[in-house]
Design a protein around this motif. Structure first.
Motif, PDB file in Angstrom:
ATOM      1  N   PRO A  71      39.466  43.196  43.576  1.00 27.11           N
ATOM      2  CA  PRO A  71      40.286  43.055  44.783  1.00 27.11           C
ATOM      3  C   PRO A  71      40.755  41.609  44.952  1.00 27.11           C
ATOM      4  CG  PRO A  71      38.212  44.183  45.274  1.00 27.11           C
ATOM      5  CD  PRO A  71      38.108  43.640  43.882  1.00 27.11           C
ATOM      6  N   MET A  72      42.063  41.445  45.086  1.00 26.17           N
ATOM      7  CA  MET A  72      42.645  40.120  45.312  1.00 26.17           C
ATOM      8  C   MET A  72      44.088  40.300  45.754  1.00 26.17           C
ATOM      9  SD  MET A  72      42.991  38.728  41.452  1.00 26.17           S
ATOM     10  CE  MET A  72      43.758  39.703  40.176  1.00 26.17           C
ATOM     11  N   GLN A  73      44.705  39.224  46.171  1.00 29.31           N
ATOM     12  CA  GLN A  73      46.112  39.281  46.540  1.00 29.31           C
ATOM     13  C   GLN A  73      46.936  39.309  45.264  1.00 29.31           C
ATOM     14  OE1 GLN A  73      46.859  35.954  49.099  1.00 29.31           O
ATOM     15  NE2 GLN A  73      45.865  36.912  50.850  1.00 29.31           N
ATOM     16  N   ARG A  74      47.390  40.479  44.890  1.00 31.15           N
ATOM     17  CA  ARG A  74      48.079  40.666  43.600  1.00 31.15           C
ATOM     18  C   ARG A  74      49.380  39.890  43.512  1.00 31.15           C
ATOM     19  NH1 ARG A  74      46.366  45.978  40.813  1.00 31.15           N
ATOM     20  NH2 ARG A  74      44.509  46.445  41.962  1.00 31.15           N
ATOM     21  N   GLU A  75      50.072  39.734  44.635  1.00 29.30           N
ATOM     22  CA  GLU A  75      51.343  39.013  44.562  1.00 29.30           C
ATOM     23  C   GLU A  75      51.118  37.516  44.330  1.00 29.30           C
ATOM     24  OE1 GLU A  75      49.857  39.832  48.515  1.00 29.30           O
ATOM     25  OE2 GLU A  75      50.690  41.296  47.162  1.00 29.30           O
ATOM     26  N   ALA A  76      49.947  37.021  44.707  1.00 28.85           N
ATOM     27  CA  ALA A  76      49.655  35.600  44.522  1.00 28.85           C
ATOM     28  C   ALA A  76      49.152  35.302  43.109  1.00 28.85           C
ATOM     29  CB  ALA A  76      48.621  35.136  45.549  1.00 28.85           C
ATOM     30  N   ILE A  77      48.419  36.262  42.508  1.00 28.40           N
ATOM     31  CA  ILE A  77      47.843  36.065  41.178  1.00 28.40           C
ATOM     32  C   ILE A  77      48.223  37.275  40.321  1.00 28.40           C
ATOM     33  CG2 ILE A  77      45.718  35.815  39.846  1.00 28.40           C
ATOM     34  CD1 ILE A  77      44.434  34.703  42.422  1.00 28.40           C
ATOM     35  N   GLY A  78      48.943  37.056  39.229  1.00 33.26           N
ATOM     36  CA  GLY A  78      49.362  38.159  38.372  1.00 33.26           C
ATOM     37  C   GLY A  78      48.192  38.845  37.699  1.00 33.26           C
ATOM     38  N   SER A  79      47.420  38.092  36.925  1.00 33.11           N
ATOM     39  CA  SER A  79      46.228  38.641  36.291  1.00 33.11           C
ATOM     40  C   SER A  79      45.269  37.491  35.987  1.00 33.11           C
ATOM     41  CB  SER A  79      46.583  39.393  35.007  1.00 33.11           C
ATOM     42  OG  SER A  79      47.029  38.513  34.000  1.00 33.11           O
ATOM     43  N   LEU A  80      44.014  37.842  35.820  1.00 34.82           N
ATOM     44  CA  LEU A  80      42.985  36.847  35.515  1.00 34.82           C
ATOM     45  C   LEU A  80      42.743  36.782  34.015  1.00 34.82           C
ATOM     46  CD1 LEU A  80      40.363  37.783  38.254  1.00 34.82           C
ATOM     47  CD2 LEU A  80      41.932  35.851  38.286  1.00 34.82           C
ATOM     48  N   ASN A  81      42.280  35.643  33.559  1.00 31.50           N
ATOM     49  CA  ASN A  81      41.805  35.504  32.195  1.00 31.50           C
ATOM     50  C   ASN A  81      40.669  36.501  32.002  1.00 31.50           C
ATOM     51  OD1 ASN A  81      39.539  34.178  30.487  1.00 31.50           O
ATOM     52  ND2 ASN A  81      41.441  33.201  29.792  1.00 31.50           N
ATOM     53  N   ALA A  82      40.585  37.124  30.827  1.00 31.60           N
ATOM     54  CA  ALA A  82      39.573  38.163  30.586  1.00 31.60           C
ATOM     55  C   ALA A  82      38.157  37.641  30.792  1.00 31.60           C
ATOM     56  CB  ALA A  82      39.731  38.728  29.179  1.00 31.60           C
ATOM     57  N   SER A  83      37.880  36.407  30.409  1.00 29.61           N
ATOM     58  CA  SER A  83      36.522  35.882  30.584  1.00 29.61           C
ATOM     59  C   SER A  83      36.201  35.649  32.064  1.00 29.61           C
ATOM     60  CB  SER A  83      36.318  34.593  29.781  1.00 29.61           C
ATOM     61  OG  SER A  83      37.137  33.557  30.272  1.00 29.61           O
ATOM     62  N   VAL A  84      37.187  35.269  32.851  1.00 32.08           N
ATOM     63  CA  VAL A  84      36.987  35.093  34.289  1.00 32.08           C
ATOM     64  C   VAL A  84      36.726  36.449  34.931  1.00 32.08           C
ATOM     65  CG1 VAL A  84      38.094  34.389  36.448  1.00 32.08           C
ATOM     66  CG2 VAL A  84      38.347  32.979  34.395  1.00 32.08           C
ATOM     67  N   ALA A  85      37.526  37.448  34.563  1.00 34.03           N
ATOM     68  CA  ALA A  85      37.341  38.803  35.097  1.00 34.03           C
ATOM     69  C   ALA A  85      35.958  39.341  34.725  1.00 34.03           C
ATOM     70  CB  ALA A  85      38.430  39.726  34.581  1.00 34.03           C
ATOM     71  N   ALA A  86      35.527  39.092  33.492  1.00 36.00           N
ATOM     72  CA  ALA A  86      34.199  39.548  33.059  1.00 36.00           C
ATOM     73  C   ALA A  86      33.105  38.878  33.887  1.00 36.00           C
ATOM     74  CB  ALA A  86      33.999  39.255  31.573  1.00 36.00           C
ATOM     75  N   GLY A  87      33.252  37.596  34.150  1.00 39.76           N
ATOM     76  CA  GLY A  87      32.263  36.885  34.963  1.00 39.76           C
ATOM     77  C   GLY A  87      32.165  37.440  36.368  1.00 39.76           C
ATOM     78  N   ILE A  88      33.300  37.753  36.965  1.00 39.34           N
ATOM     79  CA  ILE A  88      33.308  38.330  38.316  1.00 39.34           C
ATOM     80  C   ILE A  88      32.639  39.703  38.297  1.00 39.34           C
ATOM     81  CG2 ILE A  88      34.811  39.248  40.131  1.00 39.34           C
ATOM     82  CD1 ILE A  88      36.778  36.938  39.357  1.00 39.34           C
ATOM     83  N   ALA A  89      32.975  40.520  37.298  1.00 36.36           N
ATOM     84  CA  ALA A  89      32.396  41.862  37.187  1.00 36.36           C
ATOM     85  C   ALA A  89      30.891  41.791  36.960  1.00 36.36           C
ATOM     86  CB  ALA A  89      33.068  42.641  36.065  1.00 36.36           C
ATOM     87  N   LEU A  90      30.447  40.894  36.100  1.00 43.43           N
ATOM     88  CA  LEU A  90      29.015  40.768  35.840  1.00 43.43           C
ATOM     89  C   LEU A  90      28.265  40.275  37.066  1.00 43.43           C
ATOM     90  CD1 LEU A  90      29.085  39.368  32.212  1.00 43.43           C
ATOM     91  CD2 LEU A  90      28.301  41.630  32.961  1.00 43.43           C
ATOM     92  N   TYR A  91      28.900  39.432  37.855  1.00 47.78           N
ATOM     93  CA  TYR A  91      28.262  39.011  39.101  1.00 47.78           C
ATOM     94  C   TYR A  91      28.097  40.197  40.041  1.00 47.78           C
ATOM     95  CZ  TYR A  91      26.977  36.881  43.423  1.00 47.78           C
ATOM     96  OH  TYR A  91      26.303  36.589  44.575  1.00 47.78           O
ATOM     97  N   GLU A  92      29.085  41.085  40.101  1.00 46.99           N
ATOM     98  CA  GLU A  92      28.975  42.268  40.962  1.00 46.99           C
ATOM     99  C   GLU A  92      27.842  43.169  40.495  1.00 46.99           C
ATOM    100  OE1 GLU A  92      29.524  45.013  44.005  1.00 46.99           O
ATOM    101  OE2 GLU A  92      30.117  42.911  43.838  1.00 46.99           O
ATOM    102  N   VAL A  93      27.685  43.323  39.182  1.00 43.88           N
ATOM    103  CA  VAL A  93      26.557  44.099  38.643  1.00 43.88           C
ATOM    104  C   VAL A  93      25.248  43.446  39.084  1.00 43.88           C
ATOM    105  CG1 VAL A  93      25.362  44.855  36.541  1.00 43.88           C
ATOM    106  CG2 VAL A  93      27.872  44.966  36.665  1.00 43.88           C
ATOM    107  N   PHE A  94      25.135  42.146  38.895  1.00 43.05           N
ATOM    108  CA  PHE A  94      23.944  41.393  39.301  1.00 43.05           C
ATOM    109  C   PHE A  94      23.671  41.555  40.793  1.00 43.05           C
ATOM    110  CE2 PHE A  94      22.436  37.404  41.202  1.00 43.05           C
ATOM    111  CZ  PHE A  94      21.176  37.303  40.611  1.00 43.05           C
ATOM    112  N   ARG A  95      24.704  41.410  41.619  1.00 41.48           N
ATOM    113  CA  ARG A  95      24.572  41.489  43.073  1.00 41.48           C
ATOM    114  C   ARG A  95      24.023  42.860  43.503  1.00 41.48           C
ATOM    115  NH1 ARG A  95      26.749  43.449  47.416  1.00 41.48           N
ATOM    116  NH2 ARG A  95      28.378  44.588  46.315  1.00 41.48           N
ATOM    117  N   GLN A  96      24.545  43.915  42.912  1.00 43.72           N
ATOM    118  CA  GLN A  96      24.111  45.256  43.285  1.00 43.72           C
ATOM    119  C   GLN A  96      22.686  45.557  42.842  1.00 43.72           C
ATOM    120  OE1 GLN A  96      26.702  48.534  42.434  1.00 43.72           O
ATOM    121  NE2 GLN A  96      28.517  47.414  43.115  1.00 43.72           N
TER     122      GLN A  96
END
Length: 89
Positions: free
Chosen positions: A61-86
């Motif tokens: 979830p993010m403001q799509r019009e402000a950011i087109g897409s994230l670098n794959a490693s950044v996206a992976a880090g965010i996703a892994l943090y969500e796994v950790f958080r849960q």
């Protein structure tokens, strides 16, 4: 990639595909279960056949019009943090 996803599914893993065009927010997925994350490439996302192997297609979830897409490693880090958080007690 297809064989790896087949093996992961055969082992009972929840397969979550991370793609900017994903149907549901990353934070809505249940990462308390055993899972595998598949990260799409920047700009192109996941290939169609890879998407079909995923149990869920997720987006960050993010403001799509402000950011087109994230670098794959950044996206992976965010996703892994969500796994950790849960998985925290």
């Amino acid at each position: 990639m297809q064989k790896a996803l087949q093996k992961a599914a055969a082992c009972g893993l929840f397969i979550a595909g991370l793609d900017a065009q994903g149907e549901q927010p990353l934070t809505d997925a249940d990462f308390t279960q055993p899972c595998a994350l598949v990260i799409g490439s920047e700009g192109k996302g996941l290939r169609r056949m890879v998407q079909k192997r995923c149990d869920a297609l997720l987006h960050i979830p993010m403001q799509r019009e402000a950011i087109g897409s994230l670098n794959a490693s950044v996206a992976a880090g965010i996703a892994l943090y969500e796994v950790f958080r849960q998985r925290q007690p």
